[in-house]
Scaffold this motif. Structure first.
Motif, PDB file in Angstrom:
ATOM      1  N   GLU A  30       0.826  -1.211   0.000  1.00  0.00           N
ATOM      2  CA  GLU A  30       0.000   0.000   0.000  1.00  0.00           C
ATOM      3  C   GLU A  30       0.859   1.260   0.000  1.00  0.00           C
ATOM      4  O   GLU A  30       0.545   2.243  -0.672  1.00  0.00           O
ATOM      5  CB  GLU A  30      -0.935   0.004   1.211  1.00  0.00           C
ATOM      6  CG  GLU A  30      -2.029  -1.028   1.148  1.00  0.00           C
ATOM      7  CD  GLU A  30      -3.050  -0.722   0.079  1.00  0.00           C
ATOM      8  OE1 GLU A  30      -3.279   0.466  -0.238  1.00  0.00           O
ATOM      9  OE2 GLU A  30      -3.620  -1.682  -0.463  1.00  0.00           O
ATOM     10  N   VAL A  31       1.947   1.238   0.746  1.00  0.00           N
ATOM     11  CA  VAL A  31       2.860   2.388   0.773  1.00  0.00           C
ATOM     12  C   VAL A  31       3.505   2.580  -0.599  1.00  0.00           C
ATOM     13  O   VAL A  31       3.676   3.713  -1.067  1.00  0.00           O
ATOM     14  CB  VAL A  31       3.927   2.209   1.881  1.00  0.00           C
ATOM     15  CG1 VAL A  31       5.056   3.199   1.741  1.00  0.00           C
ATOM     16  CG2 VAL A  31       3.280   2.334   3.252  1.00  0.00           C
ATOM     17  N   ALA A  32       3.841   1.477  -1.259  1.00  0.00           N
ATOM     18  CA  ALA A  32       4.421   1.570  -2.602  1.00  0.00           C
ATOM     19  C   ALA A  32       3.426   2.203  -3.567  1.00  0.00           C
ATOM     20  O   ALA A  32       3.809   3.023  -4.414  1.00  0.00           O
ATOM     21  CB  ALA A  32       4.835   0.183  -3.091  1.00  0.00           C
ATOM     22  N   ASP A  33       2.156   1.856  -3.457  1.00  0.00           N
ATOM     23  CA  ASP A  33       1.129   2.488  -4.290  1.00  0.00           C
ATOM     24  C   ASP A  33       1.037   3.981  -4.012  1.00  0.00           C
ATOM     25  O   ASP A  33       0.962   4.798  -4.934  1.00  0.00           O
ATOM     26  CB  ASP A  33      -0.239   1.858  -4.026  1.00  0.00           C
ATOM     27  CG  ASP A  33      -0.468   0.618  -4.825  1.00  0.00           C
ATOM     28  OD1 ASP A  33       0.321   0.343  -5.752  1.00  0.00           O
ATOM     29  OD2 ASP A  33      -1.441  -0.095  -4.523  1.00  0.00           O
ATOM     30  N   ALA A  34       1.030   4.340  -2.747  1.00  0.00           N
ATOM     31  CA  ALA A  34       0.899   5.752  -2.376  1.00  0.00           C
ATOM     32  C   ALA A  34       2.122   6.552  -2.809  1.00  0.00           C
ATOM     33  O   ALA A  34       2.000   7.712  -3.214  1.00  0.00           O
ATOM     34  CB  ALA A  34       0.687   5.873  -0.873  1.00  0.00           C
ATOM     35  N   ALA A  35       3.288   5.958  -2.733  1.00  0.00           N
ATOM     36  CA  ALA A  35       4.510   6.675  -3.103  1.00  0.00           C
ATOM     37  C   ALA A  35       4.585   6.908  -4.609  1.00  0.00           C
ATOM     38  O   ALA A  35       5.060   7.957  -5.048  1.00  0.00           O
ATOM     39  CB  ALA A  35       5.736   5.894  -2.635  1.00  0.00           C
ATOM     40  N   ARG A  36       4.127   5.939  -5.398  1.00  0.00           N
ATOM     41  CA  ARG A  36       4.176   6.083  -6.851  1.00  0.00           C
ATOM     42  C   ARG A  36       3.028   6.927  -7.391  1.00  0.00           C
ATOM     43  O   ARG A  36       3.164   7.576  -8.407  1.00  0.00           O
ATOM     44  CB  ARG A  36       4.124   4.702  -7.509  1.00  0.00           C
ATOM     45  CG  ARG A  36       5.425   3.998  -7.504  1.00  0.00           C
ATOM     46  CD  ARG A  36       5.335   2.775  -8.421  1.00  0.00           C
ATOM     47  NE  ARG A  36       6.235   1.754  -7.920  1.00  0.00           N
ATOM     48  CZ  ARG A  36       5.884   0.697  -7.246  1.00  0.00           C
ATOM     49  NH1 ARG A  36       4.627   0.475  -6.984  1.00  0.00           N
ATOM     50  NH2 ARG A  36       6.774  -0.164  -6.827  1.00  0.00           N
ATOM     51  N   GLY A  37       1.892   6.850  -6.745  1.00  0.00           N
ATOM     52  CA  GLY A  37       0.725   7.559  -7.218  1.00  0.00           C
ATOM     53  C   GLY A  37      -0.112   6.737  -8.177  1.00  0.00           C
ATOM     54  O   GLY A  37      -1.165   7.180  -8.614  1.00  0.00           O
ATOM     55  N   TYR A  38       0.326   5.557  -8.521  1.00  0.00           N
ATOM     56  CA  TYR A  38      -0.445   4.667  -9.395  1.00  0.00           C
ATOM     57  C   TYR A  38      -0.120   3.223  -9.037  1.00  0.00           C
ATOM     58  O   TYR A  38       0.910   2.934  -8.452  1.00  0.00           O
ATOM     59  CB  TYR A  38      -0.152   4.927 -10.873  1.00  0.00           C
ATOM     60  CG  TYR A  38       1.293   4.742 -11.264  1.00  0.00           C
ATOM     61  CD1 TYR A  38       1.763   3.515 -11.709  1.00  0.00           C
ATOM     62  CD2 TYR A  38       2.199   5.800 -11.173  1.00  0.00           C
ATOM     63  CE1 TYR A  38       3.085   3.344 -12.056  1.00  0.00           C
ATOM     64  CE2 TYR A  38       3.522   5.635 -11.519  1.00  0.00           C
ATOM     65  CZ  TYR A  38       3.960   4.412 -11.965  1.00  0.00           C
ATOM     66  OH  TYR A  38       5.268   4.241 -12.309  1.00  0.00           O
ATOM     67  N   GLU A  39      -1.026   2.353  -9.410  1.00  0.00           N
ATOM     68  CA  GLU A  39      -0.874   0.941  -9.048  1.00  0.00           C
ATOM     69  C   GLU A  39      -0.135   0.188 -10.153  1.00  0.00           C
ATOM     70  O   GLU A  39      -0.358   0.416 -11.333  1.00  0.00           O
ATOM     71  CB  GLU A  39      -2.254   0.323  -8.838  1.00  0.00           C
ATOM     72  CG  GLU A  39      -2.212  -1.054  -8.249  1.00  0.00           C
ATOM     73  CD  GLU A  39      -3.585  -1.544  -7.835  1.00  0.00           C
ATOM     74  OE1 GLU A  39      -3.800  -2.753  -7.937  1.00  0.00           O
ATOM     75  OE2 GLU A  39      -4.410  -0.723  -7.425  1.00  0.00           O
ATOM     76  N   THR A  40       0.766  -0.678  -9.745  1.00  0.00           N
ATOM     77  CA  THR A  40       1.494  -1.520 -10.692  1.00  0.00           C
ATOM     78  C   THR A  40       1.202  -2.981 -10.381  1.00  0.00           C
ATOM     79  O   THR A  40       0.592  -3.307  -9.366  1.00  0.00           O
ATOM     80  CB  THR A  40       3.010  -1.264 -10.604  1.00  0.00           C
ATOM     81  OG1 THR A  40       3.447  -1.628  -9.296  1.00  0.00           O
ATOM     82  CG2 THR A  40       3.353   0.174 -10.895  1.00  0.00           C
ATOM     83  N   LEU A  41       1.681  -3.832 -11.250  1.00  0.00           N
ATOM     84  CA  LEU A  41       1.456  -5.265 -11.070  1.00  0.00           C
ATOM     85  C   LEU A  41       2.206  -5.795  -9.841  1.00  0.00           C
ATOM     86  O   LEU A  41       1.710  -6.663  -9.124  1.00  0.00           O
ATOM     87  CB  LEU A  41       1.886  -6.029 -12.321  1.00  0.00           C
ATOM     88  CG  LEU A  41       1.573  -7.514 -12.353  1.00  0.00           C
ATOM     89  CD1 LEU A  41       0.071  -7.741 -12.202  1.00  0.00           C
ATOM     90  CD2 LEU A  41       2.067  -8.135 -13.632  1.00  0.00           C
TER      91      LEU A  41
END
Length: 68
Positions: A30-41
Motif C-alpha cells: 500500500e505504501v508503494a502504491d501511495a509513493a508512486r501515485g499509481y498501481e502496478t502489477l
C-alpha cells in the motif's frame, strides 16, 4: 511448585508471526502504491500475497485454537 500459567505452544507463536508478516507485506504494498501515485502489477502482487499470508495465518491460528 508448578506454576498455574501455561505458555502458548511454539506453533501458535509462529502463526502469530506469520500473520504479522502478512500484514506488513500488505502495508508495504500500500505504501508503494501511495509513493508512486499509481498501481502496478508488483504492488498488486504484494497486496495479494500479504492478504493471503495474513488471512491464512489467522485462519490456521483459529483452527488450532478450536481443535485444542
Amino acid at each position: 511448585m508448578p506454576s498455574t500459567v501455561s505458555d502458548p505452544p511454539v506453533t501458535e507463536l509462529l502463526l502469530v508471526i506469520v500473520f504479522q508478516l502478512g500484514v506488513c507485506i500488505l502495508f508495504l504494498a500500500e505504501v508503494a502504491d501511495a509513493a508512486r501515485g499509481y498501481e502496478t502489477l508488483s504492488s498488486l502482487a504484494g497486496q495479494l500475497v500479504g492478504t493471503a499470508t495474513a488471512v491464512g495465518g489467522l485462519a490456521l491460528l483459529f483452527v488450532r485454537r478450536r481443535v485444542r
